[in-house]
Write a protein that holds these residues in place. Sequence first.
Motif, PDB file in Angstrom:
ATOM      1  N   MET A   1     -22.141 -19.989 -87.326  1.00 60.26           N
ATOM      2  CA  MET A   1     -23.193 -18.705 -87.739  1.00 60.26           C
ATOM      3  C   MET A   1     -23.046 -17.876 -86.393  1.00 60.26           C
ATOM      4  SD  MET A   1     -25.223 -19.348 -90.423  1.00 60.26           S
ATOM      5  CE  MET A   1     -24.756 -20.356 -91.861  1.00 60.26           C
ATOM      6  N   ALA A   2     -23.503 -16.732 -86.743  1.00 58.27           N
ATOM      7  CA  ALA A   2     -23.337 -15.649 -85.591  1.00 58.27           C
ATOM      8  C   ALA A   2     -24.438 -15.926 -84.663  1.00 58.27           C
ATOM      9  CB  ALA A   2     -23.275 -14.190 -86.174  1.00 58.27           C
ATOM     10  N   ASN A   3     -25.610 -15.936 -85.113  1.00 61.89           N
ATOM     11  CA  ASN A   3     -26.877 -16.003 -84.358  1.00 61.89           C
ATOM     12  C   ASN A   3     -28.086 -16.587 -85.132  1.00 61.89           C
ATOM     13  OD1 ASN A   3     -28.085 -13.752 -85.530  1.00 61.89           O
ATOM     14  ND2 ASN A   3     -26.837 -12.506 -84.454  1.00 61.89           N
ATOM     15  N   LYS A   4     -29.096 -16.694 -84.360  1.00 63.55           N
ATOM     16  CA  LYS A   4     -30.362 -17.391 -84.845  1.00 63.55           C
ATOM     17  C   LYS A   4     -30.964 -16.438 -85.944  1.00 63.55           C
ATOM     18  CE  LYS A   4     -31.839 -19.464 -80.906  1.00 63.55           C
ATOM     19  NZ  LYS A   4     -33.016 -19.816 -79.956  1.00 63.55           N
ATOM     20  N   ALA A   5     -31.128 -14.979 -85.550  1.00 62.68           N
ATOM     21  CA  ALA A   5     -31.499 -14.065 -86.489  1.00 62.68           C
ATOM     22  C   ALA A   5     -30.872 -14.058 -87.954  1.00 62.68           C
ATOM     23  CB  ALA A   5     -31.453 -12.486 -85.906  1.00 62.68           C
ATOM     24  N   ALA A   6     -29.366 -14.083 -88.049  1.00 59.07           N
ATOM     25  CA  ALA A   6     -28.644 -14.053 -88.884  1.00 59.07           C
ATOM     26  C   ALA A   6     -28.929 -15.530 -89.854  1.00 59.07           C
ATOM     27  CB  ALA A   6     -27.259 -14.076 -88.567  1.00 59.07           C
ATOM     28  N   LEU A   7     -28.955 -16.535 -89.155  1.00 57.86           N
ATOM     29  CA  LEU A   7     -29.145 -17.803 -90.012  1.00 57.86           C
ATOM     30  C   LEU A   7     -30.732 -17.976 -90.595  1.00 57.86           C
ATOM     31  CD1 LEU A   7     -28.981 -20.596 -90.449  1.00 57.86           C
ATOM     32  CD2 LEU A   7     -29.517 -21.194 -88.385  1.00 57.86           C
ATOM     33  N   GLU A   8     -31.786 -16.999 -89.887  1.00 57.90           N
ATOM     34  CA  GLU A   8     -33.073 -16.885 -90.490  1.00 57.90           C
ATOM     35  C   GLU A   8     -33.147 -16.250 -91.593  1.00 57.90           C
ATOM     36  OE1 GLU A   8     -37.288 -14.809 -89.553  1.00 57.90           O
ATOM     37  OE2 GLU A   8     -35.681 -14.804 -88.043  1.00 57.90           O
ATOM     38  N   LYS A   9     -32.274 -14.931 -91.543  1.00 62.01           N
ATOM     39  CA  LYS A   9     -32.387 -14.114 -92.621  1.00 62.01           C
ATOM     40  C   LYS A   9     -31.441 -14.797 -93.967  1.00 62.01           C
ATOM     41  CE  LYS A   9     -34.028 -10.985 -90.152  1.00 62.01           C
ATOM     42  NZ  LYS A   9     -33.547 -11.083 -88.742  1.00 62.01           N
TER      43      LYS A   9
ATOM     44  N   GLY B   1     -26.053  -9.546 -88.539  1.00 60.98           N
ATOM     45  CA  GLY B   1     -25.152  -9.659 -87.429  1.00 60.98           C
ATOM     46  C   GLY B   1     -24.306 -10.710 -87.824  1.00 60.98           C
ATOM     47  N   GLY B   2     -24.460 -11.429 -88.919  1.00 62.64           N
ATOM     48  CA  GLY B   2     -23.478 -12.778 -89.178  1.00 62.64           C
ATOM     49  C   GLY B   2     -22.203 -12.038 -89.809  1.00 62.64           C
ATOM     50  N   GLY B   3     -21.304 -12.863 -90.104  1.00 62.25           N
ATOM     51  CA  GLY B   3     -20.065 -12.655 -91.153  1.00 62.25           C
ATOM     52  C   GLY B   3     -19.054 -11.697 -90.322  1.00 62.25           C
ATOM     53  N   LYS B   4     -18.961 -11.648 -89.245  1.00 56.27           N
ATOM     54  CA  LYS B   4     -18.136 -10.555 -88.303  1.00 56.27           C
ATOM     55  C   LYS B   4     -16.639 -11.150 -88.660  1.00 56.27           C
ATOM     56  CE  LYS B   4     -21.368  -8.031 -86.783  1.00 56.27           C
ATOM     57  NZ  LYS B   4     -21.718  -6.937 -87.446  1.00 56.27           N
ATOM     58  N   ASP B   5     -16.462 -12.346 -88.844  1.00 61.42           N
ATOM     59  CA  ASP B   5     -14.975 -13.017 -88.777  1.00 61.42           C
ATOM     60  C   ASP B   5     -14.526 -12.262 -90.108  1.00 61.42           C
ATOM     61  OD1 ASP B   5     -15.519 -14.044 -86.463  1.00 61.42           O
ATOM     62  OD2 ASP B   5     -15.953 -16.069 -87.616  1.00 61.42           O
TER      63      ASP B   5
ATOM     64  N   PHE C   1     -12.598 -11.920 -93.565  1.00 62.02           N
ATOM     65  CA  PHE C   1     -12.735 -12.711 -94.794  1.00 62.02           C
ATOM     66  C   PHE C   1     -13.866 -13.729 -94.749  1.00 62.02           C
ATOM     67  CE2 PHE C   1      -8.026 -11.982 -94.557  1.00 62.02           C
ATOM     68  CZ  PHE C   1      -8.031 -11.024 -95.414  1.00 62.02           C
ATOM     69  N   SER C   2     -15.047 -13.483 -93.718  1.00 63.77           N
ATOM     70  CA  SER C   2     -16.017 -14.398 -94.007  1.00 63.77           C
ATOM     71  C   SER C   2     -16.941 -14.220 -95.197  1.00 63.77           C
ATOM     72  CB  SER C   2     -17.112 -14.115 -92.659  1.00 63.77           C
ATOM     73  OG  SER C   2     -17.434 -12.876 -92.441  1.00 63.77           O
ATOM     74  N   PHE C   3     -16.656 -13.319 -95.977  1.00 64.70           N
ATOM     75  CA  PHE C   3     -17.383 -13.241 -97.299  1.00 64.70           C
ATOM     76  C   PHE C   3     -17.019 -14.223 -98.199  1.00 64.70           C
ATOM     77  CE2 PHE C   3     -13.870 -10.211 -97.366  1.00 64.70           C
ATOM     78  CZ  PHE C   3     -13.531 -10.549 -98.711  1.00 64.70           C
ATOM     79  N   ILE C   4     -15.738 -14.648 -98.036  1.00 63.52           N
ATOM     80  CA  ILE C   4     -15.019 -15.265 -99.248  1.00 63.52           C
ATOM     81  C   ILE C   4     -15.727 -16.578 -99.630  1.00 63.52           C
ATOM     82  CG2 ILE C   4     -12.941 -16.622 -99.863  1.00 63.52           C
ATOM     83  CD1 ILE C   4     -11.086 -14.206 -98.505  1.00 63.52           C
ATOM     84  N   PRO C   5     -16.294 -17.513 -98.854  1.00 63.38           N
ATOM     85  CA  PRO C   5     -16.956 -18.537 -99.200  1.00 63.38           C
ATOM     86  C   PRO C   5     -18.123 -18.200-100.194  1.00 63.38           C
ATOM     87  CG  PRO C   5     -16.373 -18.829 -96.978  1.00 63.38           C
ATOM     88  CD  PRO C   5     -16.003 -17.310 -97.330  1.00 63.38           C
ATOM     89  N   PHE C   6     -18.742 -17.126 -99.848  1.00 63.56           N
ATOM     90  CA  PHE C   6     -20.088 -16.801-100.651  1.00 63.56           C
ATOM     91  C   PHE C   6     -19.442 -16.207-102.159  1.00 63.56           C
ATOM     92  CE2 PHE C   6     -21.231 -16.309 -96.319  1.00 63.56           C
ATOM     93  CZ  PHE C   6     -22.523 -16.700 -96.222  1.00 63.56           C
ATOM     94  N   VAL C   7     -18.327 -15.446-101.866  1.00 59.51           N
ATOM     95  CA  VAL C   7     -18.003 -15.096-103.247  1.00 59.51           C
ATOM     96  C   VAL C   7     -17.278 -16.424-104.334  1.00 59.51           C
ATOM     97  CG1 VAL C   7     -16.014 -13.525-104.384  1.00 59.51           C
ATOM     98  CG2 VAL C   7     -17.384 -12.619-102.346  1.00 59.51           C
TER      99      VAL C   7
ATOM    100  N   ILE D   1      -9.248 -19.830 -94.788  1.00 59.37           N
ATOM    101  CA  ILE D   1      -8.448 -20.480 -93.817  1.00 59.37           C
ATOM    102  C   ILE D   1      -6.816 -20.207 -94.145  1.00 59.37           C
ATOM    103  CG2 ILE D   1      -7.390 -22.628 -92.984  1.00 59.37           C
ATOM    104  CD1 ILE D   1     -10.122 -23.587 -93.361  1.00 59.37           C
ATOM    105  N   LEU D   2      -6.585 -19.899 -95.418  1.00 61.00           N
ATOM    106  CA  LEU D   2      -5.163 -19.597 -95.877  1.00 61.00           C
ATOM    107  C   LEU D   2      -4.999 -18.185 -95.558  1.00 61.00           C
ATOM    108  CD1 LEU D   2      -4.879 -21.757 -98.838  1.00 61.00           C
ATOM    109  CD2 LEU D   2      -3.782 -22.336 -96.856  1.00 61.00           C
ATOM    110  N   LEU D   3      -5.802 -17.430 -96.027  1.00 65.04           N
ATOM    111  CA  LEU D   3      -5.822 -15.913 -95.688  1.00 65.04           C
ATOM    112  C   LEU D   3      -5.643 -15.774 -94.360  1.00 65.04           C
ATOM    113  CD1 LEU D   3      -8.023 -14.277 -98.319  1.00 65.04           C
ATOM    114  CD2 LEU D   3      -5.533 -14.288 -98.235  1.00 65.04           C
ATOM    115  N   VAL D   4      -6.403 -16.123 -93.405  1.00 74.55           N
ATOM    116  CA  VAL D   4      -6.447 -15.935 -91.959  1.00 74.55           C
ATOM    117  C   VAL D   4      -4.990 -16.509 -91.406  1.00 74.55           C
ATOM    118  CG1 VAL D   4      -7.414 -16.658 -89.655  1.00 74.55           C
ATOM    119  CG2 VAL D   4      -8.962 -16.102 -91.764  1.00 74.55           C
ATOM    120  N   LYS D   5      -4.677 -17.806 -91.874  1.00 73.69           N
ATOM    121  CA  LYS D   5      -3.635 -18.064 -91.410  1.00 73.69           C
ATOM    122  C   LYS D   5      -2.234 -17.043 -91.713  1.00 73.69           C
ATOM    123  CE  LYS D   5      -4.175 -23.133 -90.568  1.00 73.69           C
ATOM    124  NZ  LYS D   5      -3.870 -24.388 -90.870  1.00 73.69           N
TER     125      LYS D   5
END
Length: 160
Positions: A1-9, A89-93, A95-101, A146-150
Motif C-alpha cells: 500500500m502506498a500510505n496510511k491515507a490510501a489504506l484508510e480510503k 495516492g495509492g496505486g502508483k505502480d 498496472f496496479s489496477f489489474i487485481p481490482f478489475v 506480475i506477468l505484464l510487468v515482467k
Amino acid sequence: MANKAALEKLLWSIALPGLGQLLNHKYVKGILLLIAEFVVNVMSRFNEVILLSFHGQTEEAVNMANYGWLMFYPCLYFFAIWDAYKDAGGGKDIFSFIPFVSTAYVVTVGVIYSPSFTLFGILFGPVWLPILFVIPGLLLGLLVRILLVKMIHNRQRSNT
C-alpha cells in the motif's frame, strides 16, 4: 500500500462504496457512487439476501435475489475501492489496477453461478460464493500484473 491515507480510503470504500471518495473530497463522484450503490442494493434486494445468507437460509436468498441487478454490484464495488485508493495516492505502480478489475470480473462470475453452484454438496448462494471468488480473482489479477510487468521489463531490456 502506498500510505496510511490510501489504506484508510480503501477500507471505508469496502464498508460502503462512495465513502472513500467523500473522504478524498471528490463529492460529486462520492455521492454518485453512494446513489448507485443504493439503487443497485435496493433493486437487487441485496440487504435481504445478506440477512438470509447470514442466517443460513441460502435457498431463500437465491430466490430473493434479483440477479439482473446483483451482477452490477461487484464492478461498482471494486471500482469504488480502486478509485478511492488511487485518488488517495495509492496505486502508483504500473498496472496496479489489474487485481481490482480481475476481482470484479471473477466475483461477477461468482454471482452468475451462485444460484446453482455447489461445492461438496453445499450451495453457497449469492453472498458466500461471490465472497469466495474474491480470493481467486485477486490472485489471478496479481499474477496477470506480475506477468505484464515482467513482459514490459524484458522488452525494455531487449530494446537497450
